[in-house]
Design a protein around this motif. Structure first.
Motif, PDB file in Angstrom:
ATOM      1  N   ARG A  23       0.840  -1.207   0.000  1.00  0.00           N
ATOM      2  CA  ARG A  23       0.000   0.000   0.000  1.00  0.00           C
ATOM      3  C   ARG A  23       0.868   1.248   0.000  1.00  0.00           C
ATOM      4  O   ARG A  23       0.590   2.211   0.706  1.00  0.00           O
ATOM      5  CB  ARG A  23      -0.924  -0.002   1.218  1.00  0.00           C
ATOM      6  CG  ARG A  23      -1.914  -1.146   1.189  1.00  0.00           C
ATOM      7  CD  ARG A  23      -2.899  -1.043   2.305  1.00  0.00           C
ATOM      8  NE  ARG A  23      -3.795  -2.182   2.339  1.00  0.00           N
ATOM      9  CZ  ARG A  23      -4.714  -2.357   3.251  1.00  0.00           C
ATOM     10  NH1 ARG A  23      -4.875  -1.476   4.216  1.00  0.00           N
ATOM     11  NH2 ARG A  23      -5.483  -3.422   3.218  1.00  0.00           N
ATOM     12  N   ASP A  25       3.746   3.590  -2.731  1.00  0.00           N
ATOM     13  CA  ASP A  25       4.333   3.750  -4.056  1.00  0.00           C
ATOM     14  C   ASP A  25       5.805   3.364  -4.070  1.00  0.00           C
ATOM     15  O   ASP A  25       6.400   3.249  -5.132  1.00  0.00           O
ATOM     16  CB  ASP A  25       4.207   5.206  -4.525  1.00  0.00           C
ATOM     17  CG  ASP A  25       2.774   5.591  -4.849  1.00  0.00           C
ATOM     18  OD1 ASP A  25       1.943   4.680  -5.039  1.00  0.00           O
ATOM     19  OD2 ASP A  25       2.495   6.794  -4.921  1.00  0.00           O
ATOM     20  N   ASP A 139      -8.930   8.490  -2.268  1.00  0.00           N
ATOM     21  CA  ASP A 139      -9.213   7.164  -2.815  1.00  0.00           C
ATOM     22  C   ASP A 139      -8.406   7.025  -4.103  1.00  0.00           C
ATOM     23  O   ASP A 139      -8.391   7.940  -4.936  1.00  0.00           O
ATOM     24  CB  ASP A 139     -10.705   6.985  -3.122  1.00  0.00           C
ATOM     25  CG  ASP A 139     -11.538   6.743  -1.874  1.00  0.00           C
ATOM     26  OD1 ASP A 139     -10.953   6.565  -0.781  1.00  0.00           O
ATOM     27  OD2 ASP A 139     -12.779   6.731  -1.989  1.00  0.00           O
ATOM     28  N   HIS A 140      -7.754   5.895  -4.257  1.00  0.00           N
ATOM     29  CA  HIS A 140      -6.929   5.653  -5.439  1.00  0.00           C
ATOM     30  C   HIS A 140      -7.709   4.767  -6.402  1.00  0.00           C
ATOM     31  O   HIS A 140      -7.742   3.557  -6.260  1.00  0.00           O
ATOM     32  CB  HIS A 140      -5.598   5.015  -5.026  1.00  0.00           C
ATOM     33  CG  HIS A 140      -4.828   5.881  -4.089  1.00  0.00           C
ATOM     34  ND1 HIS A 140      -4.108   6.972  -4.515  1.00  0.00           N
ATOM     35  CD2 HIS A 140      -4.708   5.853  -2.744  1.00  0.00           C
ATOM     36  CE1 HIS A 140      -3.554   7.561  -3.468  1.00  0.00           C
ATOM     37  NE2 HIS A 140      -3.916   6.910  -2.374  1.00  0.00           N
ATOM     38  N   ALA A 141      -8.372   5.411  -7.359  1.00  0.00           N
ATOM     39  CA  ALA A 141      -9.182   4.708  -8.352  1.00  0.00           C
ATOM     40  C   ALA A 141      -8.324   4.413  -9.592  1.00  0.00           C
ATOM     41  O   ALA A 141      -7.273   5.036  -9.773  1.00  0.00           O
ATOM     42  CB  ALA A 141     -10.387   5.571  -8.719  1.00  0.00           C
ATOM     43  N   PRO A 142      -8.770   3.490 -10.441  1.00  0.00           N
ATOM     44  CA  PRO A 142      -7.971   3.154 -11.626  1.00  0.00           C
ATOM     45  C   PRO A 142      -7.744   4.334 -12.573  1.00  0.00           C
ATOM     46  O   PRO A 142      -6.660   4.492 -13.117  1.00  0.00           O
ATOM     47  CB  PRO A 142      -8.796   2.062 -12.307  1.00  0.00           C
ATOM     48  CG  PRO A 142      -9.625   1.465 -11.228  1.00  0.00           C
ATOM     49  CD  PRO A 142      -9.915   2.588 -10.278  1.00  0.00           C
ATOM     50  N   ALA A 143      -8.766   5.176 -12.777  1.00  0.00           N
ATOM     51  CA  ALA A 143      -8.630   6.275 -13.735  1.00  0.00           C
ATOM     52  C   ALA A 143      -7.857   7.462 -13.169  1.00  0.00           C
ATOM     53  O   ALA A 143      -7.050   8.082 -13.862  1.00  0.00           O
ATOM     54  CB  ALA A 143     -10.003   6.728 -14.194  1.00  0.00           C
ATOM     55  N   SER A 144      -8.111   7.798 -11.912  1.00  0.00           N
ATOM     56  CA  SER A 144      -7.405   8.913 -11.274  1.00  0.00           C
ATOM     57  C   SER A 144      -7.630   8.820  -9.768  1.00  0.00           C
ATOM     58  O   SER A 144      -8.531   8.116  -9.304  1.00  0.00           O
ATOM     59  CB  SER A 144      -7.914  10.266 -11.781  1.00  0.00           C
ATOM     60  OG  SER A 144      -9.200  10.544 -11.272  1.00  0.00           O
ATOM     61  N   ASP A 145      -6.813   9.542  -9.031  1.00  0.00           N
ATOM     62  CA  ASP A 145      -7.036   9.621  -7.595  1.00  0.00           C
ATOM     63  C   ASP A 145      -8.259  10.511  -7.358  1.00  0.00           C
ATOM     64  O   ASP A 145      -8.557  11.405  -8.156  1.00  0.00           O
ATOM     65  CB  ASP A 145      -5.819  10.216  -6.895  1.00  0.00           C
ATOM     66  CG  ASP A 145      -4.629   9.283  -6.937  1.00  0.00           C
ATOM     67  OD1 ASP A 145      -4.820   8.068  -7.137  1.00  0.00           O
ATOM     68  OD2 ASP A 145      -3.497   9.768  -6.773  1.00  0.00           O
TER      69      ASP A 145
END
Length: 187
Positions: A23, A25, A139-145
């Protein structure tokens, strides 16, 4: 502030290695040999004491774990911690969250990059200065944070963390400027 960098998963093999759901980078930096990670609830933790494991003596997760080694295997991070020498002890670590102190994390070099903990709690305002609420989490979504905005009336709103909608982040001023398109805050 403690920053969660991973969750310990199932044991791997019989020598105490565990899988880790990363969790962060920077897993190579956070799970480097010698790194000391704090443990958080999710397993049995007790006063930093690591009782001897053996027949009839339950293993309790210490408050800190020191990374002995880490390696990637089939897309998963495998970590060995000092003192975790067999599968039974490794199993006792399952679901334990591991964290680092935010004071030990170096700020990003890129001025347009931020760590989540730097943004949480900042005031969210429009370009005209109207207060919209505060950043509750990222929230870390696939398209963007996504900035999760806690509105004054108690609702939450999701704001894509992209330059077109979030033109300015002023850490020193404690605010994030958001220029939401019509209807975004009504969802």
């Amino acid at each position: 502030m403690q920053l969660i960098v991973g969750r310990i998963g199932k044991p791997h093999g019989i020598r105490g290695e565990v899988t880790v759901e990363v969790r962060t980078d920077e897993p190579e930096a956070r799970f480097a040999p010698g790194m000391v990670l704090r443990t958080m609830s999710g397993a049995n933790t007790r006063g930093g004491q690591n009782p001897p494991a053996g027949p009839g003596v339950p293993f309790e997760v210490p408050h800190e774990l020191t990374v002995e080694s880490a390696r990637w295997h089939q897309g998963r991070l495998l970590v060995a911690f000092e003192g975790v020498l067999d599968r039974d002890v490794a199993e006792a670590l399952r679901n334990t969250l591991v964290a680092v102190d935010s004071a030990d994390v170096t700020p990003p070099e890129d001025p347009e990059e931020f760590h989540d903990h730097q943004l949480v709690g900042l005031a969210v305002v429009t370009p005209a200065g109207e207060r919209l609420g505060e950043v509750a989490r990222i929230d870390h979504a696939p398209a963007s944070d996504l900035l999760v905005l806690r509105r004054p009336e108690g609702r939450t709103a999701l704001i894509p963390f992209v330059k077109a909608i979030v033109p300015e982040v002023d850490l020193a001023g404690g605010r994030v400027v958001v220029d939401p398109p019509g209807g975004l805050l009504d969802l």
